[in-house]
Enzyme design. Sequence first.
Site, PDB file in Angstrom:
ATOM      1  N   GLU A 108       0.852  -1.184   0.000  1.00  0.00           N
ATOM      2  CA  GLU A 108       0.000   0.000   0.000  1.00  0.00           C
ATOM      3  C   GLU A 108       0.892   1.239   0.000  1.00  0.00           C
ATOM      4  OE1 GLU A 108      -3.426   1.090   0.128  1.00  0.00           O
ATOM      5  OE2 GLU A 108      -2.399   3.021   0.251  1.00  0.00           O
ATOM      6  N   ASP A 158      -6.372  -3.713  -5.593  1.00  0.00           N
ATOM      7  CA  ASP A 158      -7.509  -2.987  -5.007  1.00  0.00           C
ATOM      8  C   ASP A 158      -7.132  -1.514  -4.979  1.00  0.00           C
ATOM      9  OD1 ASP A 158      -9.651  -2.045  -3.616  1.00  0.00           O
ATOM     10  OD2 ASP A 158      -9.016  -2.849  -1.675  1.00  0.00           O
TER      11      ASP A 158
END
Length: 285
Positions: A108, A158
């Site tokens: 991330e 995602d």
Amino acid sequence: MVQGDRYFETLHNAYGQQFSIDKVLFESRTEHQHLIIFDNAKFGRVMALDGMIQTTEKDEFIYHEMLTHVPILAHGNAKRVLIIGGGDGGILREVTRHQSIEHVTMVEIDASVVEMCKTYLPNHSNGAFDDPRVNLVINDGRDFVINCQDKFDVVISDSTDPIGPGEALFTSAFYQGCANCLTEGGILVTQNGVCFMQLDEVTTTDSRLSPYFADRSFYRAAVPTYIGGDMTFAWASDNAAVRQHSIEVIRQRFAAANIETRWYTPELHVGSFALPRYVLDALGQ
Ligand code: AG3
């Protein structure tokens, strides 16, 4: 964008959604983007990045279950999963529910998203960040896959929309990197926008994936707060058979996984690959 006691999504120009704000829990410009988390009477806690709704407590299960269980159960023997993005931890929660998964790396870009979602959206990750199988890396997803020496059976992207930090995750270089870090027979799935509103994203992704994956497709699920129709997920692999399993095979695997879901069913899994005529037309199929 906050205006008075309402939040206006600024994703589409000619059309949009708005939420009443009961309470703002967090709002700040992180190193990478504008982050807000607020309470709404209909959807519970809502998280938005750069003016775009990312996730809500009430409907997150649809997106997270579909982006996780479809590739893992289609693969059938996945042990190592790579998640790109997914800072709220919803995908991580669903992946770690599979006892058969031995290792998960999650990359991330924005540490603040992870920290604030752990605090204000704890049910998204539900403790998954503490799972010993999980390795969290704070890094740019594209750089990570380009330089990655490890291999994974399933890669799940995602991301946000391809505006701002998310743009890198819709590039040819990113898809090539994903192909290189997949094991043989591995599967890549990505968040690919709402096809009715963002049809160009479907055709662009298809053509950018094509040099690196022999089999490409899309599957869908309607998520209320991703407005304008069905959320579309891109699918890429070298083995077309993994998206053509019979319903019996998927039922068996789902039963063996022993996971309770609120949206996912083997029937929806198989049916979600059926695409509307206008999408097939856009893809030239
Ligand atoms: N990330 C995908 C949000 C996509 C919203 N885009 C749209 N409506 N076109 C969600 C993060 C959830 N973990």
